[in-house]
Design a protein around this motif. Structure first.
Motif, PDB file in Angstrom:
ATOM      1  N   PHE A 237      13.520 -25.648   4.459  1.00 14.22           N
ATOM      2  CA  PHE A 237      12.183 -25.057   4.483  1.00 14.22           C
ATOM      3  C   PHE A 237      11.076 -26.005   4.029  1.00 14.22           C
ATOM      4  O   PHE A 237       9.903 -25.744   4.257  1.00 14.22           O
ATOM      5  CB  PHE A 237      12.176 -23.788   3.630  1.00 14.22           C
ATOM      6  N   VAL A 238      11.447 -27.089   3.405  1.00 16.15           N
ATOM      7  CA  VAL A 238      10.445 -28.063   2.965  1.00 16.15           C
ATOM      8  C   VAL A 238      10.644 -29.401   3.658  1.00 16.15           C
ATOM      9  O   VAL A 238       9.691 -30.055   4.087  1.00 16.15           O
ATOM     10  CB  VAL A 238      10.481 -28.246   1.423  1.00 16.15           C
ATOM     11  N   GLY A 239      11.907 -29.824   3.804  1.00 15.33           N
ATOM     12  CA  GLY A 239      12.197 -31.096   4.453  1.00 15.33           C
ATOM     13  C   GLY A 239      12.244 -32.234   3.458  1.00 15.33           C
ATOM     14  O   GLY A 239      12.238 -32.037   2.250  1.00 15.33           O
ATOM     15  N   GLY A 240      12.274 -33.435   3.986  1.00 15.96           N
ATOM     16  CA  GLY A 240      12.373 -34.613   3.136  1.00 15.96           C
ATOM     17  C   GLY A 240      11.206 -35.541   3.340  1.00 15.96           C
ATOM     18  O   GLY A 240      10.527 -35.504   4.361  1.00 15.96           O
ATOM     19  N   ALA A 241      10.971 -36.364   2.362  1.00 18.33           N
ATOM     20  CA  ALA A 241       9.880 -37.328   2.431  1.00 18.33           C
ATOM     21  C   ALA A 241      10.395 -38.642   2.999  1.00 18.33           C
ATOM     22  O   ALA A 241      11.384 -39.182   2.514  1.00 18.33           O
ATOM     23  CB  ALA A 241       9.284 -37.548   1.052  1.00 18.33           C
ATOM     24  N   ARG A 242       9.726 -39.113   4.018  1.00 19.19           N
ATOM     25  CA  ARG A 242      10.088 -40.403   4.595  1.00 19.19           C
ATOM     26  C   ARG A 242       9.459 -41.511   3.751  1.00 19.19           C
ATOM     27  O   ARG A 242       8.312 -41.398   3.322  1.00 19.19           O
ATOM     28  CB  ARG A 242       9.585 -40.492   6.034  1.00 19.19           C
TER      29      ARG A 242
END
Length: 481
Positions: A237-242
Motif C-alpha cells: 500500500f505504500v511501496g518502496g523508495a528508489r
C-alpha cells in the motif's frame, strides 16, 4: 531523445528475497497474499541455497557473504522485471543502503514499515522493546530509526544471549527447525524482561519471531507487532523508495581506442568535483573489433552497423542513460542504430553545430577536416543544414594529407602525435584558411590528439568535437542529478 529518457509507468511487480531466515520469506509472501484477496499483482519469490559462514547473533559476525547473496538476488529480480522488492531480514537492512545505488528497482524498507505501523496504531506509546540479534542491536539499526521519538529498550545482556539468541540461533532454536514450547518460553521471558524495563510495545527485530506471534500475544501483557505482516502491508500500500538515480553515460569505445580514452579524460576534466564521488558514472565498451567505418563507406568493407548496435545494446543493458560515440565517421550509422535502442545516442555532430552557434556566433564559414568517409557521406553537411553555416572541405591533395595524418604510417592511428602528422594537419588548417574558413572542425576524434605548435593553433579557432561531446554529456548528467 527526451522521450527515451522518460520513465514509463507500469503496474508493480513484487519480489520477495527468500533464504535469509528459516521461514521469514515464505511467511512474508503468505501475508502479502492474504492482505489483498481481491487485488491481482505479480509476485516473484527467489530463494537459493545460502549457508552463512557465521551466526548473525554474533557480535563479530561478518555480513559480506549475505551482502553478496542479497545483491545477486535483487539483480536477478531486476532482470526478471521486478520493480518493488522485499528483503525480510533485519541484518540485511543494516547494509541495504550500500546496495541501493547499484539497483534499478525499489527496495521496501522494513524499518519504515515498522515506523509507520507504530505511528499509526500506537500513537501514545513512548517506550518500545526490541527483540533483535546482537549484530543488529550493535549496528544501532533501531536506535537510529526510533531513538529520536521513542525510548528504545533491549533485553538485558544475559537474557539477550542465553534466552533470545538461543531461542532463535541455538541448537534447539527456531532456525534449526525447532518450534516447541522451549523456544516460545524463551521468547516470552525476553518479552517480560523488556516489560520490566518499561516497554509498552514489543517490536520483533527477528523475522522468525512472527511465527509465534499469536502464541506470544496470548502470554505477553503488551502489544506485539507482527513485523512480517507490517512489512507486507507497507509494501503493498505504500511501496518502496528508489535510491537516488546516478546518471550513467555509456561510451562506445574502440572507434578508435585512443580517442575513447581522450573522451573519458575530457569528461573528467570538465566535471566540477570535490571528490571521486562527484564525478559522472561511465560504462565503456572498448570494442576495437568494430569494423572500420571509413573502409565500409569508401570501398565496401565490412559493415559496422551490427557491431555498433550490439555495443550500444550492451551499454543499454548496463544501465546507460545516454550513449556517446566519440567517432565522427560512426555517426553515418547513428540514425539506423538509434531507432533500435531504448536509450538515446547523443549526436556529436548536432552538438558541434550548437556549440559553434553559441560560442562562435559570427562564424558562418567553417572548414571540415575529417576522414574521407565522413566527408563523402555528407553527415556533417546534413547536420548543419539550415544552420546558416557553410561547410568547406579540402581539395583532393589536402584531403589526402588529412587521411595521412590519421591513417598513414606516421599517422595518429599508428600511435604518432608529432612530426609528419602534425605537419599534415597544420597544412590542412592553412588550406582551410585560404578557402575562407573562419574556424575549423577537427572532424575525426583522432585529430585533436595530434600536437600542434602554438602558431598552428592560432591560425583559426579549432573546434574539438570530442570536447564538445564530453561537455554536453557533463551538462546533461548535471541536469539529471
Amino acid at each position: 531523445m527526451a522521450d527515451k529518457m522518460m520513465d514509463m509507468a507500469r503496474p508493480s511487480k513484487y519480489g520477495v528475497v527468500g533464504g535469509l531466515g528459516a521461514v521469514a520469506g515464505v511467511d512474508t509472501l503468505l501475508k502479502m497474499i492474504k492482505a489483498t484477496p481481491q487485488r491481482q499483482f505479480d509476485v516473484a519469490f527467489e530463494q537459493h541455497p545460502f549457508a552463512d559462514s557465521g551466526l548473525a547473533c554474533s557480535e563479530d559476525y561478518d555480513p559480506t557473504r549475505r551482502k553478496f547473496y542479497v545483491y545477486n538476488m535483487l539483480k536477478t529480480m531486476e532482470r526478471s522485471g521486478v520493480d518493488v522488492a522485499l528483503v525480510p531480514c533485519f541484518v540485511s537492512h543494516c547494509f541495504l543502503a550500500e546496495l541501493a545505488p547499484e539497483l534499478d528497482l525499489s527496495v521496501v524498507s522494513l524499518i519504515d514499515a515498522l515506523q509507520a505501523c507504530v505511528t499509526k496504531n500506537y500513537p501514545q506509546v513512548r517506550s518500545i522493546g526490541v527483540l533483535t540479534s546482537t549484530f543488529v542491536k550493535d549496528a544501532q539499526l533501531f536506535d537510529r530509526a526510533f531513538g529520536d521519538t521513542w525510548n528504545v529498550l533491549y533485553p538485558e545482556p544475559e537474557v539477550q544471549a542465553q534466552g533470545l539468541m538461543s531461542a532463535v540461533y541455538g541448537p534447539r532454536g527456531i532456525r534449526n527447525g525447532h518450534h516447541d514450547g522451549w523456544c516460545l518460553d524463551s521468547l516470552v521471558s525476553a518479552c517480560e524482561n523488556l516489560i520490566e524495563q518499561g516497554a509498552e510495545l514489543i517490536l520483533p527485530g527477528l523475522t522468525e519471531i512472527p511465527v509465534f506471534i499469536e502464541a506470544l500475544r496470548m502470554r505477553v501483557g503488551v502489544p506485539i507487532i507482527d513485523s512480517n505482516q507490517a512489512y507486507a502491508e507497507h509494501a503493498l500500500f505504500v511501496g518502496g523508495a528508489r535510491a537516488a538515480h546516478k546518471f550513467k553515460v555509456g561510451v562506445v569505445g574502440g572507434v578508435g581506442p585512443a580517442a575513447t580514452v581522450d573522451f573519458m579524460r575530457k569528461v573528467v576534466q570538465l566535471t566540477r568535483a570535490a571528490c571521486d564521488q562527484d564525478h559522472i558514472k561511465m560504462i565503456v565498451e572498448q570494442n576495437p573489433q568494430i569494423p572500420d567505418r571509413t573502409a565500409h563507406l569508401l570501398s565496401g568493407g565490412e559493415d559496422p552497423t551490427i557491431s555498433l548496435l550490439a555495443t550500444c545494446k550492451r551499454l543499454e543493458e548496463g544501465g546507460a542513460d545516454i550513449i556517446a560515440i566519440p567517432c565522427n565517421t560512426a555517426h553515418a550509422f547513428v540514425e539506423k542504430i538509434d531507432a533500435q535502442l531504448n536509450v538515446p545516442i547523443l549526436n556529436m555532430l548536432y552538438e558541434v553545430r550548437a556549440h559553434i552557434r553559441r560560442f562562435l556566433p559570427n562564424v558562418h564559414r567553417v572548414g571540415l577536416l575529417a576522414t574521407t568517409g565522413t566527408v563523402a557521406t555528407g553527415v556533417y553537411h546534413e547536420a548543419f543544414s539550415g544552420s546558416g553555416i557553410e561547410l568547406l572541405v579540402p581539395d583532393e591533395a589536402n584531403q589526402a594529407r588529412v587521411m595521412a595524418a590519421i591513417y598513414g604510417d606516421t599517422g595518429v592511428k599508428s600511435g604518432h602525435t608529432t612530426g609528419r602528422c602534425s605537419d599534415d594537419l597544420t597544412a590542412s588548417i592553412k588550406h582551410m584558411q585560404a578557402l575562407g574558413a573562419q574556424a575549423v572542425i577537427l572532424g575525426c576524434t583522432e585529430l585533436p590528439l595530434i600536437e600542434l605548435t602554438p602558431e598552428a593553433v592560432s591560425i583559426l579557432p579549432l573546434v574539438d568535437p570530442t570536447s564538445v561531446l564530453a561537455s554536453s554529456c557533463v551538462a546533461i548528467a548535471l541536469q539529471e542529478r
